[in-house]
Design a protein around this motif. Structure first.
Motif, short mmCIF file in Angstrom:
data_model
loop_
_atom_site.label_atom_id
_atom_site.label_comp_id
_atom_site.label_asym_id
_atom_site.label_seq_id
_atom_site.Cartn_x
_atom_site.Cartn_y
_atom_site.Cartn_z
N VAL A 49 20.65 39.93 41.19
CA VAL A 49 20.95 39.41 39.77
C VAL A 49 19.78 39.95 38.99
O VAL A 49 18.69 39.72 39.05
CB VAL A 49 20.55 37.86 40.10
N LEU A 50 20.29 40.36 37.88
CA LEU A 50 19.34 40.91 36.67
C LEU A 50 19.37 40.16 35.47
O LEU A 50 20.44 39.86 35.05
CB LEU A 50 19.84 42.46 36.52
N SER A 51 18.35 39.99 34.64
CA SER A 51 18.33 39.12 33.45
C SER A 51 17.42 39.94 32.30
O SER A 51 16.69 40.47 32.47
CB SER A 51 17.56 37.91 33.86
N SER A 52 18.05 39.63 31.11
CA SER A 52 17.32 40.06 29.93
C SER A 52 17.24 39.03 29.00
O SER A 52 18.22 38.32 28.81
CB SER A 52 18.05 41.44 29.48
N VAL A 53 16.21 38.91 28.24
CA VAL A 53 15.79 38.02 27.17
C VAL A 53 15.59 38.76 25.83
O VAL A 53 15.46 38.12 24.88
CB VAL A 53 15.05 36.76 27.48
N ASN A 54 15.16 40.10 26.13
CA ASN A 54 14.69 40.68 24.70
C ASN A 54 15.72 41.59 24.22
O ASN A 54 15.65 42.18 23.11
CB ASN A 54 13.71 41.73 25.36
N GLY A 55 17.15 41.50 24.52
CA GLY A 55 18.14 42.30 23.86
C GLY A 55 18.46 43.70 24.11
O GLY A 55 19.19 44.29 23.71
N HIS A 56 17.48 44.18 25.15
CA HIS A 56 17.69 45.33 25.60
C HIS A 56 18.53 45.61 27.00
O HIS A 56 18.50 46.66 27.58
CB HIS A 56 16.42 46.19 26.08
N GLY A 57 18.99 44.34 27.35
CA GLY A 57 19.72 44.35 28.61
C GLY A 57 20.61 45.26 28.89
O GLY A 57 20.93 45.72 30.14
N TYR A 58 21.73 45.56 27.97
CA TYR A 58 22.79 46.38 27.99
C TYR A 58 22.23 47.79 28.37
O TYR A 58 22.43 48.21 29.21
CB TYR A 58 23.59 46.56 26.83
N HIS A 59 21.37 48.35 27.51
CA HIS A 59 20.86 49.65 27.94
C HIS A 59 19.99 49.92 29.23
O HIS A 59 20.46 50.79 30.15
CB HIS A 59 20.07 50.25 26.49
N ASP A 60 19.12 48.65 29.35
CA ASP A 60 18.34 48.80 30.53
C ASP A 60 19.32 48.81 32.04
O ASP A 60 19.06 49.28 32.65
CB ASP A 60 17.47 47.60 30.65
N GLY A 61 20.42 47.78 31.79
CA GLY A 61 21.22 47.47 32.69
C GLY A 61 22.00 48.70 33.24
O GLY A 61 22.37 48.95 34.44
N LEU A 62 22.73 49.57 32.02
CA LEU A 62 23.49 50.71 32.35
C LEU A 62 22.63 51.52 33.31
O LEU A 62 22.99 52.28 34.32
CB LEU A 62 23.93 51.49 31.21
N ARG A 63 21.12 51.78 32.99
CA ARG A 63 20.31 52.73 33.56
C ARG A 63 20.14 52.14 35.14
O ARG A 63 20.42 52.81 36.20
CB ARG A 63 19.13 52.95 33.02
N VAL A 64 19.74 50.91 35.18
CA VAL A 64 19.64 50.28 36.61
C VAL A 64 21.00 50.14 37.49
O VAL A 64 20.69 50.63 38.71
CB VAL A 64 19.22 48.91 36.42
N ILE A 65 22.02 50.03 37.20
CA ILE A 65 23.13 49.96 37.85
C ILE A 65 23.33 51.34 38.44
O ILE A 65 23.80 51.51 39.55
CB ILE A 65 24.34 49.34 37.21
N GLN A 66 23.11 52.36 37.67
CA GLN A 66 23.26 53.79 38.41
C GLN A 66 22.41 53.86 39.51
O GLN A 66 22.73 54.57 40.49
CB GLN A 66 23.08 54.73 37.20
N ALA A 158 20.86 35.88 34.38
CA ALA A 158 20.60 35.80 35.72
C ALA A 158 19.50 36.61 36.28
O ALA A 158 19.33 37.58 35.36
CB ALA A 158 22.05 36.18 36.46
N SER A 159 18.83 36.38 37.06
CA SER A 159 17.93 37.17 37.54
C SER A 159 17.34 37.19 38.91
O SER A 159 17.31 35.95 39.26
CB SER A 159 16.61 37.08 36.58
N GLY A 160 16.79 38.08 39.62
CA GLY A 160 16.35 37.99 40.92
C GLY A 160 17.11 38.52 42.11
O GLY A 160 17.96 39.19 41.76
N VAL A 161 16.70 38.43 43.38
CA VAL A 161 17.29 38.97 44.45
C VAL A 161 17.84 37.67 45.35
O VAL A 161 16.89 37.25 45.89
CB VAL A 161 16.72 40.25 44.99
N LEU A 162 19.18 37.75 45.69
CA LEU A 162 19.41 36.83 46.57
C LEU A 162 19.52 37.35 48.00
O LEU A 162 20.14 38.49 48.11
CB LEU A 162 20.82 36.10 46.30
#
Length: 163
Positions: A49-66, A158-162
């Motif tokens: 589960v990944l979380s963002s509150v700074n508004g960069h989640g979309y761009h960071d998320g694309l990089r992380v999921i790869q 959402a955020s963390g590792v289950l």
């Protein structure tokens, strides 16, 4: 994610997931991609589960999921992203479609009900079922698979590792 230094929703999400009966490894704020991947490989989580509150989640998320999907051990691990994913507000259907196409199993943007996230977590197959499926190559039974509707429901962050 690496660019996000928030901690309060990490604690909230940890408590929420624990309330739902799960053990959580909270990696904290500003987690470099390499550390996230290595910890997930070590822990073998049931959900990332990944979380963002700074508004960069979309761009960071694309990089992380790869990075996560490139790792064979994590390629099939259910992974969701949520929170403030962009600076132009929430609910952008193109952004959600893009994140799902990139490999996320759910996109839970800010301003929506936590109930949707709870439903998603509740629909996850048990670790034992996934282990059986992975060991013998059979697909998960329909009642254990992630529901299609849950894959596109926007909801809380959402955020963390289950595990």
């Amino acid at each position: 994610m690496a660019s996000d230094s928030h901690t309060w929703n990490l604690v909230f999400l940890q408590l929420l997931l624990e309330e739902l009966g799960h053990r959580v490894t909270n990696l904290g704020a500003c987690v470099p991609d390499e550390l996230l991947v290595s910890e997930c490989r070590r822990i073998e989580p049931d959900l990332i589960v990944l979380s963002s509150v700074n508004g960069h989640g979309y761009h960071d998320g694309l990089r992380v999921i790869q990075a996560l999907r490139a790792c064979p051990e994590l390629a099939a691990t259910p992974t969701v992203i949520g929170g403030k994913l962009g600076i132009a507000g929430s609910g952008d259907p193109d952004r959600q479609r893009s994140l799902l196409a990139a490999g996320y199993d759910g996109v839970f943007e800010e301003g929506r009900s936590v109930a949707d996230f709870r439903s998603f977590v509740g629909a996850l197959p048990s670790a034992a079922s996934r282990a059986l499926s992975a060991s013998d190559g059979r697909a998960l039974p329909a009642d254990r698979a992630l529901p299609t509707a849950a894959r596109t429901l926007p909801t809380a962050s959402a955020s963390g590792v289950l595990r």
